[in-house]
Write a protein that holds these residues in place. Structure first.
Motif, PDB file in Angstrom:
ATOM      1  N   LEU A 178      76.449  72.949 -39.365  1.00  0.00           N
ATOM      2  CA  LEU A 178      76.085  72.407 -38.054  1.00  0.00           C
ATOM      3  C   LEU A 178      75.551  70.978 -38.131  1.00  0.00           C
ATOM      4  CD1 LEU A 178      74.249  75.533 -36.624  1.00  0.00           C
ATOM      5  CD2 LEU A 178      76.677  74.965 -36.505  1.00  0.00           C
ATOM      6  N   ASP A 179      75.580  70.299 -36.991  1.00  0.00           N
ATOM      7  CA  ASP A 179      75.032  68.950 -36.911  1.00  0.00           C
ATOM      8  C   ASP A 179      73.501  69.017 -36.879  1.00  0.00           C
ATOM      9  OD1 ASP A 179      74.102  68.627 -33.834  1.00  0.00           O
ATOM     10  OD2 ASP A 179      75.820  69.970 -34.035  1.00  0.00           O
ATOM     11  N   PRO A 180      72.809  67.888 -37.098  1.00  0.00           N
ATOM     12  CA  PRO A 180      71.337  67.901 -37.194  1.00  0.00           C
ATOM     13  C   PRO A 180      70.643  68.476 -35.956  1.00  0.00           C
ATOM     14  CG  PRO A 180      72.206  65.798 -37.932  1.00  0.00           C
ATOM     15  CD  PRO A 180      73.361  66.562 -37.392  1.00  0.00           C
ATOM     16  N   ILE A 181      71.168  68.182 -34.772  1.00  0.00           N
ATOM     17  CA  ILE A 181      70.488  68.660 -33.564  1.00  0.00           C
ATOM     18  C   ILE A 181      70.618  70.176 -33.428  1.00  0.00           C
ATOM     19  CG2 ILE A 181      70.493  68.570 -31.048  1.00  0.00           C
ATOM     20  CD1 ILE A 181      71.136  65.613 -31.289  1.00  0.00           C
ATOM     21  N   SER A 182      71.829  70.684 -33.682  1.00  0.00           N
ATOM     22  CA  SER A 182      72.015  72.143 -33.637  1.00  0.00           C
ATOM     23  C   SER A 182      71.174  72.807 -34.714  1.00  0.00           C
ATOM     24  CB  SER A 182      73.479  72.506 -33.854  1.00  0.00           C
ATOM     25  OG  SER A 182      74.298  71.825 -32.953  1.00  0.00           O
ATOM     26  N   THR A 183      71.085  72.163 -35.867  1.00  0.00           N
ATOM     27  CA  THR A 183      70.275  72.700 -36.963  1.00  0.00           C
ATOM     28  C   THR A 183      68.824  72.849 -36.531  1.00  0.00           C
ATOM     29  OG1 THR A 183      71.713  71.684 -38.608  1.00  0.00           O
ATOM     30  CG2 THR A 183      69.504  72.284 -39.326  1.00  0.00           C
ATOM     31  N   LEU A 184      68.316  71.785 -35.887  1.00  0.00           N
ATOM     32  CA  LEU A 184      66.939  71.802 -35.425  1.00  0.00           C
ATOM     33  C   LEU A 184      66.718  72.950 -34.440  1.00  0.00           C
ATOM     34  CD1 LEU A 184      64.679  69.860 -36.160  1.00  0.00           C
ATOM     35  CD2 LEU A 184      64.965  68.800 -33.906  1.00  0.00           C
ATOM     36  N   LYS A 185      67.690  73.141 -33.559  1.00  0.00           N
ATOM     37  CA  LYS A 185      67.567  74.213 -32.562  1.00  0.00           C
ATOM     38  C   LYS A 185      67.477  75.572 -33.237  1.00  0.00           C
ATOM     39  CE  LYS A 185      69.369  72.482 -28.262  1.00  0.00           C
ATOM     40  NZ  LYS A 185      70.556  72.286 -27.434  1.00  0.00           N
ATOM     41  N   ILE A 186      68.312  75.766 -34.267  1.00  0.00           N
ATOM     42  CA  ILE A 186      68.297  77.048 -34.957  1.00  0.00           C
ATOM     43  C   ILE A 186      66.968  77.229 -35.696  1.00  0.00           C
ATOM     44  CG2 ILE A 186      69.466  78.464 -36.714  1.00  0.00           C
ATOM     45  CD1 ILE A 186      71.656  78.088 -34.936  1.00  0.00           C
ATOM     46  N   GLU A 187      66.461  76.134 -36.272  1.00  0.00           N
ATOM     47  CA  GLU A 187      65.170  76.224 -36.964  1.00  0.00           C
ATOM     48  C   GLU A 187      64.053  76.603 -35.995  1.00  0.00           C
ATOM     49  OE1 GLU A 187      64.364  72.677 -39.166  1.00  0.00           O
ATOM     50  OE2 GLU A 187      66.122  72.899 -40.446  1.00  0.00           O
ATOM     51  N   GLU A 188      64.063  75.970 -34.823  1.00  0.00           N
ATOM     52  CA  GLU A 188      63.058  76.310 -33.811  1.00  0.00           C
ATOM     53  C   GLU A 188      63.177  77.772 -33.399  1.00  0.00           C
ATOM     54  OE1 GLU A 188      62.911  71.891 -31.721  1.00  0.00           O
ATOM     55  OE2 GLU A 188      63.709  73.615 -30.619  1.00  0.00           O
ATOM     56  N   LEU A 189      64.460  78.171 -33.254  1.00  0.00           N
ATOM     57  CA  LEU A 189      64.723  79.554 -32.874  1.00  0.00           C
ATOM     58  C   LEU A 189      64.153  80.519 -33.914  1.00  0.00           C
ATOM     59  CD1 LEU A 189      66.095  81.677 -31.158  1.00  0.00           C
ATOM     60  CD2 LEU A 189      68.259  81.107 -32.251  1.00  0.00           C
ATOM     61  N   ALA A 190      64.379  80.188 -35.200  1.00  0.00           N
ATOM     62  CA  ALA A 190      63.870  81.048 -36.270  1.00  0.00           C
ATOM     63  C   ALA A 190      62.345  81.156 -36.179  1.00  0.00           C
ATOM     64  CB  ALA A 190      64.291  80.489 -37.633  1.00  0.00           C
ATOM     65  N   GLN A 191      61.703  80.025 -35.917  1.00  0.00           N
ATOM     66  CA  GLN A 191      60.242  80.025 -35.765  1.00  0.00           C
ATOM     67  C   GLN A 191      59.798  80.994 -34.681  1.00  0.00           C
ATOM     68  OE1 GLN A 191      58.079  78.870 -37.545  1.00  0.00           O
ATOM     69  NE2 GLN A 191      58.927  77.164 -38.722  1.00  0.00           N
ATOM     70  N   GLU A 192      60.571  80.956 -33.571  1.00  0.00           N
ATOM     71  CA  GLU A 192      60.202  81.808 -32.450  1.00  0.00           C
ATOM     72  C   GLU A 192      60.428  83.286 -32.782  1.00  0.00           C
ATOM     73  OE1 GLU A 192      61.823  81.067 -28.280  1.00  0.00           O
ATOM     74  OE2 GLU A 192      61.168  79.114 -29.060  1.00  0.00           O
ATOM     75  N   LEU A 193      61.538  83.530 -33.499  1.00  0.00           N
ATOM     76  CA  LEU A 193      61.925  84.913 -33.762  1.00  0.00           C
ATOM     77  C   LEU A 193      61.010  85.604 -34.779  1.00  0.00           C
ATOM     78  CD1 LEU A 193      65.809  84.601 -33.868  1.00  0.00           C
ATOM     79  CD2 LEU A 193      64.413  85.554 -32.036  1.00  0.00           C
ATOM     80  N   LYS A 194      60.312  84.831 -35.580  1.00  0.00           N
ATOM     81  CA  LYS A 194      59.574  85.470 -36.669  1.00  0.00           C
ATOM     82  C   LYS A 194      58.377  86.289 -36.173  1.00  0.00           C
ATOM     83  CE  LYS A 194      56.206  82.075 -38.033  1.00  0.00           C
ATOM     84  NZ  LYS A 194      55.890  80.962 -38.874  1.00  0.00           N
ATOM     85  N   ASP A 195      57.992  86.087 -34.911  1.00  0.00           N
ATOM     86  CA  ASP A 195      56.937  86.943 -34.373  1.00  0.00           C
ATOM     87  C   ASP A 195      57.411  88.380 -34.205  1.00  0.00           C
ATOM     88  OD1 ASP A 195      55.364  84.750 -34.274  1.00  0.00           O
ATOM     89  OD2 ASP A 195      55.808  84.301 -32.170  1.00  0.00           O
ATOM     90  N   ARG A 196      58.741  88.506 -34.024  1.00  0.00           N
ATOM     91  CA  ARG A 196      59.271  89.848 -33.782  1.00  0.00           C
ATOM     92  C   ARG A 196      60.145  90.380 -34.914  1.00  0.00           C
ATOM     93  NH1 ARG A 196      62.351  89.101 -28.532  1.00  0.00           N
ATOM     94  NH2 ARG A 196      61.980  86.906 -28.964  1.00  0.00           N
ATOM     95  N   TYR A 197      60.683  89.474 -35.742  1.00  0.00           N
ATOM     96  CA  TYR A 197      61.602  89.907 -36.777  1.00  0.00           C
ATOM     97  C   TYR A 197      61.171  89.366 -38.130  1.00  0.00           C
ATOM     98  CZ  TYR A 197      64.516  90.474 -32.623  1.00  0.00           C
ATOM     99  OH  TYR A 197      64.992  90.818 -31.396  1.00  0.00           O
ATOM    100  N   THR A 198      61.586  90.104 -39.162  1.00  0.00           N
ATOM    101  CA  THR A 198      61.403  89.612 -40.521  1.00  0.00           C
ATOM    102  C   THR A 198      62.650  88.822 -40.877  1.00  0.00           C
ATOM    103  OG1 THR A 198      60.123  91.565 -41.043  1.00  0.00           O
ATOM    104  CG2 THR A 198      61.024  90.327 -42.909  1.00  0.00           C
ATOM    105  N   ILE A 199      62.483  87.580 -41.243  1.00  0.00           N
ATOM    106  CA  ILE A 199      63.649  86.732 -41.478  1.00  0.00           C
ATOM    107  C   ILE A 199      63.728  86.332 -42.951  1.00  0.00           C
ATOM    108  CG2 ILE A 199      64.749  84.525 -40.918  1.00  0.00           C
ATOM    109  CD1 ILE A 199      63.511  84.724 -38.158  1.00  0.00           C
ATOM    110  N   VAL A 200      64.924  86.524 -43.522  1.00  0.00           N
ATOM    111  CA  VAL A 200      65.165  86.055 -44.882  1.00  0.00           C
ATOM    112  C   VAL A 200      66.297  85.050 -44.798  1.00  0.00           C
ATOM    113  CG1 VAL A 200      65.682  86.689 -47.259  1.00  0.00           C
ATOM    114  CG2 VAL A 200      64.556  88.339 -45.755  1.00  0.00           C
ATOM    115  N   MET A 201      66.054  83.827 -45.216  1.00  0.00           N
ATOM    116  CA  MET A 201      67.119  82.830 -45.110  1.00  0.00           C
ATOM    117  C   MET A 201      67.418  82.174 -46.442  1.00  0.00           C
ATOM    118  SD  MET A 201      65.453  79.482 -43.345  1.00  0.00           S
ATOM    119  CE  MET A 201      65.503  80.101 -41.677  1.00  0.00           C
TER     120      MET A 201
END
Ligand SMILES: Nc1ncnc2c1ncn2[C@@H]1O[C@H](COP(=O)(O)OP(=O)(O)OP(=O)(O)O)[C@@H](O)[C@H]1O
Ligand SMILES: [Mg+2]
Lengths: 251, 292
Positions: A178-201
């Motif tokens: 992905l491009d840098p902006i989409s990457t940033l969006k996914i990173e933000e999304l991961a931050q948000e999701l970690k309150d509810r999910y366990t994330i391994v990347m």
């Protein structure tokens, strides 16, 4: 923090090739754990053992145990379908089905027997909201998933994984295409999701690991070299090889 | 860097361009020969048959008198044959392809079966006629019936359908299977909901092309005894029958010139049918290519 995934003395062989060597790890729940290391060191391999996608590669053999929430996922009582429902996966390349946005999200719930239109509508909306895609697509859910941009497709794939209500989300270099902006969006999304999910990347990008993860595991040649809080690992690594890697001296 | 190279470089490029030009012409000639031969054939047939390409051809039964003869029973026979064959060969062929691609272990036995199927696709059709005669006409005592014919033709097209369906299934990206498995799908769920929808246009194209081959086949049906003079429509699948190519073959082999015109008209009907089927295959491919 509570441990959710417990890997003990894991060895994995691709026929004769020893890809994972005596790996032991405790991955905490509701946090982001990053796997880093040079290409070919076994990051993807370890990630795929967690939802047993390796089962489908002929000649794969494993020793040791992996327990999720205290249950050995390789024991006979666990069926892989249930395991994979609980452990979702997002791949390196966005891989939507050639179906509508709606049907992409509904694919998983339908597999597991949800038929009611109303229920599906709800799941589709919630999953798209959770992956922060809802506002962009809510007016054309019937459109082909291929009409979305690469970054949107990847968020669609995340929404699709969330739709079956997993506890764990595995992401294998989910932003590398992905491009840098989409990457940033996914990173933000991961931050948000970690309150509810366990994330391994898995990530090739050390800055990404430093930015988003809570714990970082550094691999080399199929072995865990160092496992620590991200801050500690990047500021004060205890192993020389880790220091060499994060300071860009190899890999 | 200079874009103007010295003379030797230029000469070489000029030479390569000339080669390019010559090959281009050569390929145009090759294509033209094929197209021209086909055109000549078509024109010849249309000239011969267009006078008899009339309603009578479709409504009359064959007759000893050329002026009254038609191919109603042959057209209907061919259509019935298609109707029986299409679902049978689709189910058997696609089923086998799914098994071989998705379920069978990739071991020596599978490779042997694969080799056999590919070889069967090239076996002369008369051999299938002999097989049909032994197996269906005599073995199962189905006599010289529509059913025997359809079953024989199913065997004939089966290898072609299996091979083309396998190719279509294999062309589905692995990522699409992984996505499905990772959501907790079973094998069959993945095959039926992810793989087959993507492979279907390719599969159907293969099926249609195989069926259009069967429509034009004569030899195996002559072998198992498709009749040449059928003055009725088959009422059940156990009735005797005839098909278009047999009727055409019969007319051509008669000395009377008038029958040759009939044969040409019959060929026109057959060609139109083949054209329609190929056209359907193209439509299908285009329709689905957009969202694959
Ligand atoms: N299906 C397979 N069969 C045989 N060997 C494999 C297979 N998949 C991976 N390997 C080998 O196992 C090792 C680890 O591979 P893996 O894909 O886990 O590395 P990775 O750390 O994810 O690398 P990258 O960062 O390039 O994705 C590599 O040496 C690779 O060649
Ligand atoms: Mg990898």
């Amino acid at each position: 923090m509570q441990t959710l995934i417990e890997i003990k003395k894991l060895n994995l062989f691709y026929t004769a090739f020893h890809a994972l060597k005596n790996v032991s790890l405790e991955i905490p729940e509701k946090a982001i754990t990053a796997f880093i290391g040079p290409s070919g060191c076994g990051k993807s391999t370890l990630l795929r053992t967690l939802n047993r996608m390796n089962d489908m590669i002929p000649g794969t053999r494993i020793e040791g145990t992996i327990a999720i929430g205290g249950t050995d996922i390789y024991s006979n009582e666990v069926d892989v379908e249930t395991l994979r429902k609980k452990v979702g996966m997002v791949f390196q390349q966005p891989n939507p089905f050639p179906k509508s946005i709606y049907d992409n999200i509904a694919y998983g719930p339908r597999l597991h027997g949800i038929r009611s239109r109303q229920q599906l509508d709800e799941i589709v909306e919630n999953s798209l909201k959770a992956s922060v895609l809802w506002d962009e697509v809510k007016d054309h859910l019937k459109r082909s998933a291929f009409s979305l941009s690469g970054g949107q497709q990847q968020r669609l794939c995340i929404a699709r994984a969330l739709a079956v209500n997993p506890d764990i989300l595995l992401m294998d270099e989910a932003t590398s295409a992905l491009d840098p902006i989409s990457t940033l969006k996914i990173e933000e999304l991961a931050q948000e999701l970690k309150d509810r999910y366990t994330i391994v990347m898995v990530t090739h990008n050390m800055h990404q690991a430093a930015r988003v993860s809570n714990q970082t595991v550094f691999f080399l040649n199929g072995e865990v070299v160092e496992y620590a809080d991200t801050e500690k690992l990047f500021s004060n690594p205890s192993d020389q090889r880790t220091e060499d890697y994060i300071s860009g001296r190899f890999g | 860097m200079s874009l103007l190279e010295e003379d030797t470089g230029r000469k070489q490029i000029a030479q390569r361009r000339r080669m390019d030009f010559i090959l281009h012409i050569l390929f145009v000639i090759c294509t033209s020969i094929g197209v021209l031969a086909l055109m000549a054939l078509m024109v010849d047939i249309i000239m011969d048959g267009i006078m008899r390409f009339a309603p009578d051809l479709f409504t009359n039964y064959p007759s000893r008198r050329a002026s009254q003869a038609g191919m109603k029973s042959a057209i209907v026979g061919s259509l019935y044959m298609l109707l029986i064959m299409a679902p049978l060969s689709f189910i058997l062929g696609v089923g086998a392809a799914i098994f071989l691609e998705e379920y069978a272990k990739k071991n020596r036995l599978t490779r042997l079966i694969q080799l056999n199927i590919s070889t069967l696709a090239g076996v002369p059709s008369i051999v299938y006629g002999i097989l049909g005669l032994t197996l269906f006409v005599r073995g199962l005592a189905l006599e010289r019936s529509l059913l025997s014919g359809a079953l024989t033709m199913t065997l004939l097209v089966l290898p072609i359908i299996i091979v083309s369906a396998q190719e279509a299934i294999r062309a589905v990206p692995k990522a699409r299977r992984d996505a499905s498995f990772a959501l907790g799908a079973t094998k069959w769920q993945t095959v039926s909901r992810s793989v087959m929808p993507s492979a279907l246009p390719g599969v159907l194209t293969g099926v249609i092309l195989a069926l259009s081959r069967a429509i034009g086949e004569t030899a195996p049906l002559v072998m198992i005894g498709g009749l040449t003079y059928v003055a009725f429509l088959p009422e059940s699948i156990l009735d005797s029958f005839t098909v278009m190519p047999i009727q055409i073959y019969n007319w051509i082999s008669r000395p009377n010139e008038a029958f040759h015109e009939l044969a040409a008209a019959g060929i026109i009907v057959l060609l139109i049918m083949l054209l329609l089927m190929n056209f359907a295959a193209i439509l299908l491919r285009n329709k689905y290519q957009k969202n694959v």
